[in-house]
Enzyme design. Structure first.
Site, PDB file in Angstrom:
ATOM      1  N   LYS A 197       0.825  -1.212   0.000  1.00 55.67           N
ATOM      2  CA  LYS A 197       0.000   0.000   0.000  1.00 55.67           C
ATOM      3  C   LYS A 197       0.863   1.269   0.000  1.00 55.67           C
ATOM      4  O   LYS A 197       0.562   2.236  -0.693  1.00 55.67           O
ATOM      5  CB  LYS A 197      -0.904  -0.023   1.236  1.00 55.67           C
ATOM      6  CG  LYS A 197      -1.954   1.057   1.232  1.00 55.67           C
ATOM      7  CD  LYS A 197      -2.931   0.837   2.357  1.00 55.67           C
ATOM      8  CE  LYS A 197      -2.226   0.871   3.699  1.00 55.67           C
ATOM      9  NZ  LYS A 197      -2.821   1.751   4.669  1.00 55.67           N
ATOM     10  N   ARG A 272     -12.034   3.862   9.468  1.00 56.33           N
ATOM     11  CA  ARG A 272     -11.891   2.466   9.885  1.00 56.33           C
ATOM     12  C   ARG A 272     -13.219   1.883  10.344  1.00 56.33           C
ATOM     13  O   ARG A 272     -13.311   0.684  10.585  1.00 56.33           O
ATOM     14  CB  ARG A 272     -10.892   2.380  11.042  1.00 56.33           C
ATOM     15  CG  ARG A 272      -9.455   2.386  10.599  1.00 56.33           C
ATOM     16  CD  ARG A 272      -8.596   1.981  11.780  1.00 56.33           C
ATOM     17  NE  ARG A 272      -7.393   1.301  11.374  1.00 56.33           N
ATOM     18  CZ  ARG A 272      -6.224   1.892  11.221  1.00 56.33           C
ATOM     19  NH1 ARG A 272      -6.110   3.186  11.410  1.00 56.33           N
ATOM     20  NH2 ARG A 272      -5.161   1.197  10.884  1.00 56.33           N
ATOM     21  N   ARG A 311      10.099  -9.845   4.189  1.00 54.24           N
ATOM     22  CA  ARG A 311      10.403  -8.476   4.597  1.00 54.24           C
ATOM     23  C   ARG A 311      11.159  -8.499   5.938  1.00 54.24           C
ATOM     24  O   ARG A 311      12.051  -7.684   6.160  1.00 54.24           O
ATOM     25  CB  ARG A 311       9.096  -7.683   4.718  1.00 54.24           C
ATOM     26  CG  ARG A 311       9.308  -6.203   4.867  1.00 54.24           C
ATOM     27  CD  ARG A 311       8.029  -5.420   4.594  1.00 54.24           C
ATOM     28  NE  ARG A 311       7.177  -5.367   5.769  1.00 54.24           N
ATOM     29  CZ  ARG A 311       6.021  -4.692   5.815  1.00 54.24           C
ATOM     30  NH1 ARG A 311       5.571  -4.081   4.742  1.00 54.24           N
ATOM     31  NH2 ARG A 311       5.304  -4.663   6.913  1.00 54.24           N
ATOM     32  N   ARG A 317      11.962  -5.725  11.403  1.00 51.11           N
ATOM     33  CA  ARG A 317      10.776  -5.449  12.220  1.00 51.11           C
ATOM     34  C   ARG A 317      10.330  -6.741  12.898  1.00 51.11           C
ATOM     35  O   ARG A 317       9.975  -7.708  12.232  1.00 51.11           O
ATOM     36  CB  ARG A 317       9.637  -4.927  11.325  1.00 51.11           C
ATOM     37  CG  ARG A 317       9.789  -3.470  10.987  1.00 51.11           C
ATOM     38  CD  ARG A 317       8.791  -3.018   9.937  1.00 51.11           C
ATOM     39  NE  ARG A 317       7.400  -3.189  10.349  1.00 51.11           N
ATOM     40  CZ  ARG A 317       6.374  -2.628   9.682  1.00 51.11           C
ATOM     41  NH1 ARG A 317       6.603  -1.875   8.639  1.00 51.11           N
ATOM     42  NH2 ARG A 317       5.141  -2.822  10.084  1.00 51.11           N
ATOM     43  N   ARG A 329      -2.389  -9.520  12.661  1.00 49.15           N
ATOM     44  CA  ARG A 329      -2.522  -8.271  11.897  1.00 49.15           C
ATOM     45  C   ARG A 329      -3.448  -8.467  10.697  1.00 49.15           C
ATOM     46  O   ARG A 329      -4.248  -7.595  10.356  1.00 49.15           O
ATOM     47  CB  ARG A 329      -1.139  -7.788  11.432  1.00 49.15           C
ATOM     48  CG  ARG A 329      -0.350  -7.149  12.586  1.00 49.15           C
ATOM     49  CD  ARG A 329       1.114  -7.047  12.254  1.00 49.15           C
ATOM     50  NE  ARG A 329       1.387  -6.091  11.187  1.00 49.15           N
ATOM     51  CZ  ARG A 329       2.517  -6.068  10.506  1.00 49.15           C
ATOM     52  NH1 ARG A 329       3.469  -6.952  10.746  1.00 49.15           N
ATOM     53  NH2 ARG A 329       2.709  -5.170   9.577  1.00 49.15           N
TER      54      ARG A 329
END
Ligand code: IMP
Length: 373
Positions: A197, A272, A311, A317, A329
């Site tokens: 995104k 949201r 990633r 991360r 998530r």
């Protein structure tokens, strides 16, 4: 899709289709004029490419001449005088085929025919690659027509848009004017973690000159700058509570007000909930605009997990590395977005983009979807 000056065009007739049609046009002419003394009069500039390819398929013993229409203000007469430049003395008694790239209103061809009249040709016919029947107002319908096309502007293969595009080997048609949206392009962009995104919204921003409104960024900036709203938002955040929609909307309002005549906004991370979507609608209406579309990038869960795991190797991360965290998530995203998606879908504003493939492939799909809005 191509760009010529300020306009976008899409492929309309491919070079293979052009060549195929030219060979069948030439076959007809070869048949019809087998025993005639034929002169082709090609009308410059547009017909140069068509004439060249047509001639390669003509097997007759013929002549080829090039003429150009010119219109000038007469010294003595009032109004304009038309002239056919380049007309030799090889016309009398001959059979003429005028070669045109396009017959649109037919005015040009009528003029050419009337200018040829005193020359005493045995016959005059017209061969055009393109013909726009819906625009035609002339007296002489072309005798040989390659393609009858809708009344929309075309470019390429000799045809120009403001002198550009003549060299293209394909014929392109102007893209339909986009639906008149209320002058702004406002997109709500959704995508699960790992869908790309961030990258795609950067490209959207660049392509369409949009302003990125990420509620997370706006909160952080307001809190940092200790604005009135920032201080208020912080009181909720510090207590671990969600910032009320009203506060968020007021921050968005302040943000939107900073931009004079914006081309549009990308809303990222907001709305949201349905309540937020409704509040956003009310706010946008109050400033004379609305959400154009909610776009979601669609990527399967399995693919997301692979991407996030990859990633994690480079991002460092920790939330990317843990499969439980990843799953959570993804679940939160699905649970959060479903009602908002339904809200926009019920307004016929929801667009789903296949988020698989290379970054460029996804961008192409995204731009095509936005252009179609
Ligand atoms: P007419 O309207 O038939 O007299 O055509 C006049 C001229 O307008 C043509 O010879 C072309 O040069 C130009 N023209 C008409 N339609 C188009 C188009 O769609 N693309 C490019 N040129 C065009």
């Amino acid at each position: 899709m191509i760009q010529v000056l300020d306009k976008s065009f899409e492929v309309f007739i491919t070079k293979d289709e052009i060549q195929q049609e030219i060979s069948s046009l030439a076959a007809k002419i070869n048949d019809d004029y087998s025993d005639k003394d034929l002169v082709f009069l090609s009308v410059l500039n547009g017909a140069f490419m068509f004439t060249s390819d047509l001639m390669k398929n003509i097997t007759l013993d013929c002549e080829v001449s090039f003429v150009k229409m010119s219109s000038y203000s007469g010294v003595e007469s009032r109004g304009r005088v038309d002239e056919l430049i380049g007309l030799g003395d090889n016309i009398a008694g001959k059979d003429i085929i005028i070669v045109e790239d396009i017959v649109d209103t037919g005015i040009t061809i009528d003029k050419i025919i009337s200018l040829l009249e005193p020359e005493g040709a045995a016959s005059v016919k017209v061969c055009t690659l393109l013909y726009k029947p819906d625009a035609f107002k002339g007296t002489k319908r072309p005798d040989y027509i390659g393609f009858s096309i809708p009344n929309a502007f075309v470019v390429g293969y000799g045809l120009d848009y403001d002198e550009k595009g003549r060299n293209l080997d394909t014929i392109y048609q102007i893209r339909e004017q986009k639906k008149q949206r209320n002058s702004m392009l406002n997109i709500v962009l959704f995508g699960p973690p790992g869908a790309g995104k961030g990258t795609q919204s950067e490209r959207l921003i660049e392509q369409y000159g949009l302003i990125h409104l990420s509620t997370g960024d706006i909160f952080r900036a307001n809190i940092k700058e200790e604005t009135e709203l920032g201080v208020l938002a912080k009181t909720y955040i510090d207590k671990g509570q969600l910032v009320p929609d009203e506060v968020t909307i007021n921050m968005l309002k302040a943000e939107v007000a900073k931009h004079e005549s914006p081309k549009g906004f990308i809303f990222d991370g907001f709305p949201r909930t349905i309540a937020q979507a409704e509040a956003l609608d009310v706010f946008l209406k109050s400033v004379g605009t609305s959400i154009t579309s909610m776009i979601s990038l669609d990527v399967s869960e399995d693919e997301l997990k692979v991407r996030l795991a990859n990633r994690a190797k480079t991002s460092g991360r920790p939330d990317d590395a843990n499969p439980d965290v990843i799953q959570n998530r993804i679940d939160v995203y699905k649970k959060e977005t479903a009602p908002v998606k339904n809200y926009y879908e019920s307004q016929d504003k929801w667009v789903m983009i296949n988020g698989l493939g290379t970054i460029d492939e996804i961008t192409t799909r995204l731009f095509a979807a936005v252009d179609a809005l």
